[in-house]
Design an enzyme around this catalytic site. Structure first.
Site, PDB file in Angstrom:
ATOM      1  N   SER A 209      -5.385   9.088   4.508  1.00  0.00           N
ATOM      2  CA  SER A 209      -3.973   9.399   4.352  1.00  0.00           C
ATOM      3  C   SER A 209      -3.309   9.622   5.712  1.00  0.00           C
ATOM      4  O   SER A 209      -3.349   8.732   6.549  1.00  0.00           O
ATOM      5  CB  SER A 209      -3.851  10.608   3.426  1.00  0.00           C
ATOM      6  N   LYS A 213      -3.573   7.033   8.975  1.00  0.00           N
ATOM      7  CA  LYS A 213      -2.545   6.529   9.902  1.00  0.00           C
ATOM      8  C   LYS A 213      -3.019   6.817  11.338  1.00  0.00           C
ATOM      9  O   LYS A 213      -2.889   5.991  12.244  1.00  0.00           O
ATOM     10  CB  LYS A 213      -1.198   7.236   9.671  1.00  0.00           C
ATOM     11  N   TRP A 300       2.149   5.725  -4.301  1.00  0.00           N
ATOM     12  CA  TRP A 300       2.920   6.248  -3.164  1.00  0.00           C
ATOM     13  C   TRP A 300       2.499   5.523  -1.875  1.00  0.00           C
ATOM     14  O   TRP A 300       3.318   5.158  -1.038  1.00  0.00           O
ATOM     15  CB  TRP A 300       2.686   7.755  -3.066  1.00  0.00           C
ATOM     16  N   HIS A 351      -5.330   9.244  -5.122  1.00  0.00           N
ATOM     17  CA  HIS A 351      -5.293   9.421  -3.676  1.00  0.00           C
ATOM     18  C   HIS A 351      -6.360  10.437  -3.261  1.00  0.00           C
ATOM     19  O   HIS A 351      -6.220  11.632  -3.514  1.00  0.00           O
ATOM     20  CB  HIS A 351      -3.885   9.951  -3.365  1.00  0.00           C
TER      21      HIS A 351
HETATM   22  C1  GCU Z   1       2.154  12.727   1.830  1.00  0.00           C
HETATM   23  C2  GCU Z   1       2.817  11.677   2.696  1.00  0.00           C
HETATM   24  C3  GCU Z   1       1.879  10.498   2.957  1.00  0.00           C
HETATM   25  C4  GCU Z   1       0.552  10.993   3.471  1.00  0.00           C
HETATM   26  C5  GCU Z   1      -0.012  12.034   2.537  1.00  0.00           C
HETATM   27  C6  GCU Z   1      -1.304  12.700   3.021  1.00  0.00           C
HETATM   28  O1  GCU Z   1       1.968  12.232   0.519  1.00  0.00           O
HETATM   29  O2  GCU Z   1       3.995  11.284   2.056  1.00  0.00           O
HETATM   30  O3  GCU Z   1       2.456   9.613   3.887  1.00  0.00           O
HETATM   31  O4  GCU Z   1      -0.316   9.908   3.642  1.00  0.00           O
HETATM   32  O5  GCU Z   1       0.921  13.091   2.384  1.00  0.00           O
HETATM   33  O6  GCU Z   1      -1.554  12.758   4.215  1.00  0.00           O
HETATM   34  O7  GCU Z   1      -2.046  13.194   2.171  1.00  0.00           O
END
Ligand code: GCU
Length: 370
Positions: A209, A213, A300, A351
């Site tokens: 997540s 990134k 998402w 997720h």
């Molecule tokens: C939020 C955010 C995402 C990210 C996520 C996480 O949902 O919007 O972009 O990847 O948190 O880090 O769990």
């Protein structure tokens, strides 16, 4: 799918309109150009090179995992214009090994306990040290909050507080929190280069997540990572921004204004004006190993946009004479696919980072890094 790919900036076409057609031109011209675009417009400009006063202190070294590993707690110390900083790294090295072993490094944006040697959770799905060690890998983990707090604090704390000039107003291209965590991953690599139990030429960097990134940006900037894994990284991770479902650039900049440079906010609702899209971030990892993972119910993050992006990076692998996953129908759930240097799976479910995901990363790594 075709239509979406046609809307993307061409990964091989330089800003002056010329198209690169060899790996030499890619490395000399287009790759540096794309890294600069991501610095300027997305992640912000990180301090280059190793920080001053970089040193490593082994705090504890003990037998762990029922004797299968040596567990080391290392403190990574550094200095900047505004003082000194440090953060901990936890490392498990298999005892049964011939020479240095390949390693997985997890950027831990969760499971604080995984960092606590007093209450280790060796089979935590988020950081399954036991699973990794039993497969012959060293397992290392560091915590994002130990590098830079995940809050919009005006960049006063963490590495920003230590390394950033205090006198001037913050430039619109100054580095955000994701770039700070990526900087931390490179400091971990600095340490691993000194660790005799680990083969620094076979290190895979993994993030989930926001950590995913981070893994991609760290892997793009630091070619010492032989393999990069992004799990459910979504918006401004693996997923294409143009035509993306779920989270948009406006959503991410609104909820997490500290993650990226201020310049990135100019693209709220204007994805098509960005000079990059995320397939170009993935292409910066070439010719190294790259694995992207999605979860079927993680709309998402948008699995289809993550997969398309990966296939759009194949052009750059081809320049190196290497194979990678090419354009093809989106694969069924729980059916990992790989071709040459890149791999992908979409896991059934939510997720998360689970044992199934790690099994896929390990299998891919074993094929290429054992
Ligand atoms: C939020 C955010 C995402 C990210 C996520 C996480 O949902 O919007 O972009 O990847 O948190 O880090 O769990």
């Amino acid at each position: 799918m075709q239509d979406r790919l046609a809307l993307l900036p061409d990964v091989l076409q330089c800003l002056d309109g010329k198209t690169v057609s060899s790996k030499e031109e890619w490395l000399a011209v287009r790759r540096p150009e794309i890294s600069e675009l991501f610095r300027e417009h997305v992640f912000g400009r990180e301090p280059e090179g190793k920080p001053s006063g970089l040193r490593f202190e082994t705090v504890t070294e003990a037998s762990a995992l029922n004797g299968a590993a040596v567990r080391k707690q290392v403190v990574i110390r550094f200095a900047g214009p505004n003082g000194e900083g440090s953060f901990p790294l936890l490392l498990f090295i298999p005892v049964q090994r011939e020479g240095a072993v390949p390693a997985f490094v997890l950027i831990n944006n969760r499971a604080q306990d995984a960092m606590d040697p007093a209450s280790p959770m060796p089979n935590d799905p988020f950081f399954p040290a036991e699973q990794l060690v039993s497969e012959g890998f060293a397992a290392a983990v560091f915590q994002t909050n130990d590098i830079d707090p995940d809050v919009d604090d005006g960049f006063k704390n963490g590495v920003h507080g230590i390394l950033d000039p205090i006198s001037e107003p913050r430039p619109a291209n100054a580095w955000g929190t994701i770039a700070a965590w990526a900087w931390g991953a490179s400091r971990v690599m600095d340490y691993l280069e000194t660790e005799e139990g680990v083969d620094a030429n076979r290190v895979a960097l993994v993030g989930h997540s926001r950590g995913g990134k981070t893994a991609l940006w760290a892997g793009a900037l630091d070619p010492r990572f032989a393999m990069v894994v992004s799990n459910n990284s979504g918006c401004t991770g693996a997923a294409l921004s143009r035509g993306k479902q779920g989270e948009t650039i406006r959503d991410i900049n609104t909820r997490f204004p500290h993650w990226f440079s201020d310049n990135y906010k100019r693209y709220n609702g204007r994805e098509e004006e960005l000079p990059v899209d995320q397939h170009m971030l993935l292409a910066l990892i070439a010719p190294r190993l790259l694995y992207v993972a999605s979860a079927s119910e993680d709309q998402w993050a948008d699995p289809v946009s993550e997969f398309l992006s990966l296939t759009a990076a194949a052009k750059v692998y081809r320049l190196f004479g290497l194979q990678a996953l090419e354009e093809q129908p989106f694969p069924p759930a729980d059916s990992p696919i790989a071709r040459g240097q890149t791999g992908y799976h979409v896991r059934t479910g939510l997720h998360d980072l689970l044992h199934y995901d790690w099994r896929c990363f390990i299998e891919f790594a074993k094929r290429h890094m054992s």
